[in-house]
Design a protein around this motif. Structure first.
Motif, short mmCIF file in Angstrom:
data_model
loop_
_atom_site.label_atom_id
_atom_site.label_comp_id
_atom_site.label_asym_id
_atom_site.label_seq_id
_atom_site.Cartn_x
_atom_site.Cartn_y
_atom_site.Cartn_z
N LEU A 103 1.04 -1.26 -0.13
CA LEU A 103 -0.01 0.21 0.06
C LEU A 103 0.97 1.28 0.05
N PRO A 104 0.76 2.06 -0.89
CA PRO A 104 1.56 3.28 -1.07
C PRO A 104 1.55 4.22 0.02
N PHE A 105 2.24 5.10 0.69
CA PHE A 105 2.37 5.85 1.54
C PHE A 105 3.14 7.02 1.15
N PRO A 106 2.83 8.06 0.38
CA PRO A 106 3.46 9.20 -0.03
C PRO A 106 4.10 10.08 0.98
N ILE A 107 5.34 10.52 0.93
CA ILE A 107 6.04 11.44 1.91
C ILE A 107 6.54 12.52 1.05
N GLU A 108 6.33 13.62 1.43
CA GLU A 108 6.86 15.11 1.10
C GLU A 108 7.56 15.66 2.00
N TYR A 109 8.98 16.10 1.55
CA TYR A 109 10.12 16.61 2.38
C TYR A 109 9.87 17.99 1.99
N LYS A 110 10.02 19.06 3.26
CA LYS A 110 10.04 20.40 3.37
C LYS A 110 10.89 21.10 4.03
N HIS A 111 11.60 21.83 3.52
CA HIS A 111 12.79 22.73 4.29
C HIS A 111 12.50 23.25 5.61
N GLY A 112 11.36 24.10 5.74
CA GLY A 112 10.93 24.73 7.00
C GLY A 112 10.18 24.10 7.85
N SER A 113 9.08 24.68 8.34
CA SER A 113 8.22 24.29 9.42
C SER A 113 7.01 24.17 8.88
N LYS A 114 5.89 23.63 9.78
CA LYS A 114 4.51 23.64 9.27
C LYS A 114 3.97 24.99 8.80
N ASP A 118 -2.66 25.51 3.59
CA ASP A 118 -2.54 24.09 3.33
C ASP A 118 -1.58 23.69 1.97
N CYS A 119 -0.91 24.43 1.83
CA CYS A 119 -0.25 24.26 0.17
C CYS A 119 0.60 23.08 0.27
N ASP A 120 1.25 22.80 1.31
CA ASP A 120 1.83 21.54 1.55
C ASP A 120 1.09 20.27 1.30
N ILE A 121 0.09 20.44 2.18
CA ILE A 121 -0.96 19.25 2.30
C ILE A 121 -1.72 19.14 0.95
N LEU A 122 -2.09 20.02 0.37
CA LEU A 122 -2.63 19.71 -1.19
C LEU A 122 -1.79 19.35 -2.06
N GLN A 123 -0.31 19.63 -2.05
CA GLN A 123 0.54 18.97 -2.96
C GLN A 123 0.95 17.47 -2.59
N LEU A 124 0.72 17.39 -1.34
CA LEU A 124 0.95 15.68 -1.15
C LEU A 124 -0.31 14.92 -1.37
N ALA A 125 -1.44 15.62 -1.08
CA ALA A 125 -2.68 14.90 -1.62
C ALA A 125 -2.87 14.75 -3.08
N ALA A 126 -2.18 15.48 -3.97
CA ALA A 126 -2.11 15.52 -5.33
C ALA A 126 -1.30 14.14 -5.70
N GLN A 127 -0.25 14.21 -5.08
CA GLN A 127 0.56 13.08 -5.44
C GLN A 127 -0.39 11.55 -5.11
N ALA A 143 2.25 11.86 4.67
CA ALA A 143 2.92 12.34 5.40
C ALA A 143 3.91 13.52 4.89
N ILE A 144 4.09 14.59 5.78
CA ILE A 144 4.90 15.70 5.40
C ILE A 144 6.03 15.75 6.44
N PHE A 145 7.41 15.57 6.00
CA PHE A 145 8.56 15.78 7.00
C PHE A 145 9.12 16.98 7.06
N TYR A 146 9.04 17.88 8.03
CA TYR A 146 9.54 19.17 8.21
C TYR A 146 10.94 19.26 8.68
N GLN A 153 4.47 14.91 9.94
CA GLN A 153 3.16 15.55 10.04
C GLN A 153 2.28 14.61 9.30
N ALA A 154 1.53 13.42 10.02
CA ALA A 154 0.57 12.76 9.32
C ALA A 154 -0.49 13.49 8.49
#
Length: 222
Positions: A103-114, A118-127, A143-146, A153-154
């Protein structure tokens, strides 16, 4: 369904939600300028986005630089990382040389903090929506890793989030078709934008030149 020629960069969702004018400068006018934040982010993504990298941790396989696309959204791009969690054949996918189903579980890595938006969340959801279309499997979490906070962040990919992704994609395509730059007022977030010099948001907030001259340079008649 969009054609191959109509596909837009999935990463543009983050730009568009942050500022539609920033998105248009990058994806329509092909303008880009680095600052310290973008350079640090690019260096960190160079480490993460290695398509040859594979990691097996207790049966969970991590694949990096995972290319995704959705013709329903008209978006294509690269997911920073996708974890493949063991699953049954009923709800999972078969993935290359690895035995079993996942079961795929996408993870997006971001340089800063939360962020407060919701731009990061929408990018992850699009993936996730791309992966669903590509493999015919439901992807309901990611999940998004800051890096600034070193925390993950789940994210539950709800129907409301999916609707917002579809709406954002439609607006991006609509704006791309016009080829025009939308106006944008000067805001506090502009200070950290690498495109502030090209964007000139302060000038967008000003009135026309003649009004400016009348207000600030010419003396009012007595």
């Amino acid at each position: 369904m969009y054609s191959e020629d109509q596909m837009l960069m999935l990463s543009g969702i983050q730009h568009y939600v942050f500022c539609a004018r920033q998105w248009a400068l990058i994806h329509i006018d092909q303008v880009w300028q680095d600052n310290v934040l973008t350079m640090e982010g690019s260096l960190q993504h160079n480490v993460v986005d290695d398509p040859e990298y594979r990691q097996n941790n207790g049966g969970v396989i991590t694949v990096r630089g995972f290319r995704v696309a959705s013709y329903a959204l008209g978006l294509t791009g690269i997911a920073d990382a996708v974890e493949l969690h063991p699953a049954t054949s009923a709800n999972g996918i078969y993935f290359g040389k690895y035995s079993g189903y996942f079961l795929p579980f996408p993870i997006e890595y971001k340089h800063g903090s939360k962020k407060s938006i919701d731009c990061d969340i929408l990018q992850l959801a699009a993936q996730a929506m791309c992966i669903e279309e590509m493999y015919g499997v439901a992807v309901t979490q990611g999940a998004i890793f800051y890096r600034k906070t070193n925390r993950r962040q789940a994210v539950e990919i709800t129907e409301e989030i999916r609707r917002r992704v579809r709406d954002t994609s439609d607006m991006m395509h609509g704006l791309f078709e016009t080829g025009k730059l939308p106006k944008a007022p000067l805001q506090a977030k502009c200070r950290n934008c690498s495109l502030i010099d090209a964007c000139m948001p302060a000038s967008e907030a000003q009135s026309d030149v003649q009004t400016y001259l009348n207000q600030y340079m010419y003396e009012s008649p007595s």
